[in-house]
Design a protein around this motif. Sequence first.
Motif, PDB file in Angstrom:
ATOM      1  N   PRO A  24       0.819  -1.223   0.000  1.00  0.00           N
ATOM      2  CA  PRO A  24       0.000   0.000   0.000  1.00  0.00           C
ATOM      3  C   PRO A  24       0.849   1.267   0.000  1.00  0.00           C
ATOM      4  O   PRO A  24       0.505   2.253  -0.643  1.00  0.00           O
ATOM      5  N   GLN A  25       1.991   1.228   0.720  1.00  0.00           N
ATOM      6  CA  GLN A  25       2.851   2.395   0.775  1.00  0.00           C
ATOM      7  C   GLN A  25       3.480   2.673  -0.601  1.00  0.00           C
ATOM      8  O   GLN A  25       3.572   3.833  -1.033  1.00  0.00           O
ATOM      9  N   ASP A  51      -5.108  -2.958  11.053  1.00  0.00           N
ATOM     10  CA  ASP A  51      -5.347  -1.563  11.416  1.00  0.00           C
ATOM     11  C   ASP A  51      -5.995  -0.807  10.260  1.00  0.00           C
ATOM     12  O   ASP A  51      -5.502   0.215   9.782  1.00  0.00           O
ATOM     13  N   CYS A  52      -7.127  -1.360   9.777  1.00  0.00           N
ATOM     14  CA  CYS A  52      -7.860  -0.702   8.702  1.00  0.00           C
ATOM     15  C   CYS A  52      -9.352  -0.919   8.937  1.00  0.00           C
ATOM     16  O   CYS A  52      -9.759  -1.569   9.896  1.00  0.00           O
ATOM     17  N   ASP A  61     -12.351  -1.593   3.722  1.00  0.00           N
ATOM     18  CA  ASP A  61     -11.133  -1.531   2.908  1.00  0.00           C
ATOM     19  C   ASP A  61     -10.708  -2.894   2.368  1.00  0.00           C
ATOM     20  O   ASP A  61      -9.920  -2.964   1.418  1.00  0.00           O
ATOM     21  N   ILE A  62     -11.197  -3.979   2.995  1.00  0.00           N
ATOM     22  CA  ILE A  62     -10.739  -5.316   2.588  1.00  0.00           C
ATOM     23  C   ILE A  62     -11.888  -6.244   2.226  1.00  0.00           C
ATOM     24  O   ILE A  62     -11.688  -7.438   2.002  1.00  0.00           O
ATOM     25  N   SER A  63     -13.110  -5.711   2.172  1.00  0.00           N
ATOM     26  CA  SER A  63     -14.280  -6.535   1.860  1.00  0.00           C
ATOM     27  C   SER A  63     -14.611  -6.478   0.372  1.00  0.00           C
ATOM     28  O   SER A  63     -14.431  -5.440  -0.279  1.00  0.00           O
ATOM     29  N   GLY A  64     -15.111  -7.580  -0.155  1.00  0.00           N
ATOM     30  CA  GLY A  64     -15.593  -7.610  -1.527  1.00  0.00           C
ATOM     31  C   GLY A  64     -14.516  -7.852  -2.560  1.00  0.00           C
ATOM     32  O   GLY A  64     -13.333  -7.635  -2.334  1.00  0.00           O
ATOM     33  N   HIS A 100      -4.970  -8.087  -0.559  1.00  0.00           N
ATOM     34  CA  HIS A 100      -3.768  -8.900  -0.759  1.00  0.00           C
ATOM     35  C   HIS A 100      -2.513  -8.097  -0.443  1.00  0.00           C
ATOM     36  O   HIS A 100      -1.630  -8.545   0.306  1.00  0.00           O
ATOM     37  N   ASN A 101      -2.406  -6.890  -0.993  1.00  0.00           N
ATOM     38  CA  ASN A 101      -1.204  -6.083  -0.805  1.00  0.00           C
ATOM     39  C   ASN A 101      -1.016  -5.671   0.652  1.00  0.00           C
ATOM     40  O   ASN A 101       0.103  -5.675   1.174  1.00  0.00           O
ATOM     41  N   ARG A 102      -2.122  -5.313   1.296  1.00  0.00           N
ATOM     42  CA  ARG A 102      -2.032  -4.880   2.694  1.00  0.00           C
ATOM     43  C   ARG A 102      -1.597  -6.039   3.589  1.00  0.00           C
ATOM     44  O   ARG A 102      -0.733  -5.883   4.462  1.00  0.00           O
ATOM     45  N   LEU A 103      -2.199  -7.217   3.390  1.00  0.00           N
ATOM     46  CA  LEU A 103      -1.858  -8.385   4.201  1.00  0.00           C
ATOM     47  C   LEU A 103      -0.423  -8.833   3.929  1.00  0.00           C
ATOM     48  O   LEU A 103       0.327  -9.157   4.861  1.00  0.00           O
ATOM     49  N   PHE A 104      -0.028  -8.854   2.656  1.00  0.00           N
ATOM     50  CA  PHE A 104       1.341  -9.247   2.295  1.00  0.00           C
ATOM     51  C   PHE A 104       2.351  -8.328   2.973  1.00  0.00           C
ATOM     52  O   PHE A 104       3.320  -8.780   3.573  1.00  0.00           O
ATOM     53  N   SER A 105       2.123  -7.010   2.857  1.00  0.00           N
ATOM     54  CA  SER A 105       3.054  -6.049   3.433  1.00  0.00           C
ATOM     55  C   SER A 105       3.130  -6.184   4.943  1.00  0.00           C
ATOM     56  O   SER A 105       4.205  -6.091   5.538  1.00  0.00           O
TER      57      SER A 105
END
Length: 582
Positions: free
Chosen positions: A47-48, A170-171, A175-178, A186-191
């Motif tokens: 995300p960053q 922490d979101c 932001d992560i549904s659907g 995926h990107n947030r969890l991976f990071s």
Amino acid sequence: MSFSNLLNEYIEYLGCSSKALSEASGLPASTISRYRAGERIPAKNSPQFNSLIRGLFLLAQNSDELLEDIKLEDIKMKFDLEYASQKKDKNPEFNLYYFKTNLIDLMDYLHISIREVAEATGKDISYISRIRAGERKPADPRKMVEQITNLILEKYNSKHELEILADLLDCRISDISGEKNRERFHNRLFSWLYSDDSSPQKYVKEFIHKLDEFSLDNYVPEKKLRAVEDRKNETEIVYGGGSIAHLAERFVEDTVETSSQKPVTICWSSLEESTDIIEYEHLIGNMAFILEKGLHIRSVHLGETPIYEMMKWMEIWLPLYMTGQIESYYIERDADKLMDRFIMMSGAAVLDSEGIHGKKGTYRTYLTRNVDEIKHYNKRSDDIIQSSRRMISVIDFENKDRRKEFMSEDSSTSGKRKNILSTPPIYTISDDLLDRILKRNEIPEEDCRRITEYIASERKRILEILENSRIEEYVSEVSKKEYKEKPVFLSLSGLFYERDIFYTFEEYQEHLRLAKEFQSRYKNYLLRLGKDMGFRKIQIFMHEGQWVMVSKNKSPAIHFVIEHPAIRQSMEKMLETFVEKR
């Protein structure tokens, strides 16, 4: 070319500043500075990383130099090539400590077995167990994190599981549904698994360092409050997000002009949205007039607010927090995932703005000066405060007795204490060493008496706690080189004594030795020395599961007592990180 050089090249080409890139990307200014200095590189496609690329693209589109031909895909491709050309470690950003810590949390909260992780990654159970224990680094970290991320996305997507994941990441759940948010999820969890870039304690660390560096003496707000115009209309209504800032400023103008001493109450459900539609730097300068008028400001976080939003709010409002006139609360309930709300209430006016999350065009903002409506809204504001829980209490010189009362009451309660100190514990110093330091610093006799009495009372309080409870203290151990660059001084924040009383390096080492001797005399006391954390004015005190106090020695001397469970827990995790890396 390095990542930092490429970033600096883009910034120079666009003719923008770090601040402008921070605002365009939504990343903290401190993070941009670290990227530019080469101290940190965002994980690829995190995300960053995506926010940084999008920020550069937006600046190009808004440039006066007609740079519209720069495409988002072109910027991303250049940075992707930079990652591919790196000749260093195959995974330079991977952090084993954060990976194993976050993996443990993920497995515990979602009840994922070691066997399931082993099957998803094609490894045996003992291999995964050693990684969980931090005893082994994955042979291919990126591949393993990708496999675990895909496991979560495929099998752990019920409403309850998404609530857990949103809390860990922490979101917001939205932001992560659907399916539309699948790539973002995926990107947030991976990071989060791969490195510390998305770790909540990161925001706490950045706030602590900003607090350490901040000086109220050097803060000059940009005060541009206009004269209040004749208000022909009691109410004003605007639609869309663009005009909210104008009405917010008119609200401040009305409040400053009124004779009412009613506190100003500000309620908000999404900082990201309100930051986009209100120019906070200008608003903060105007809010300083409200504080100069002697009014208090009550800030209420509505619903479940991610830590990064709360810490960003605190960072934006830091100059005002330093006045001691800000009260901070939160309401512990499920937030309305559809609607965003921003309300400002005073004895002179009310501003009420509401809209659909993420859609500025749906906002309706209402400013009223009607006496009956103001009474109604202020009754609501008092009810909101009564229904809220204190998030942060501020203790400054004006109410300095509150600290003594708070610490005295706490000393009689059981529970483990953990402290992070930038200087040796003040109560472990000997009378002889203290006398030598005070004389060499030419401290007046009356001040010497006050300091001696304060240290004696602190020593008595600590010994009372040690009778029934455990205290662990983690102290930065400063090398001679680090000391020359940034000297160490006595920590007297509890006394609200702001004059610097410096150690010599030899005196500093002697005090460290006395602290070790103190440990040998009390079985419930544990002293651990770690690497220099870089700050000198900050001390962090924790009563595990109860509260965290962040104390600043000077500019000004002030104490923040944090009771919000999520921020408190992030502070405790930050402590664990400090110990792990010492």
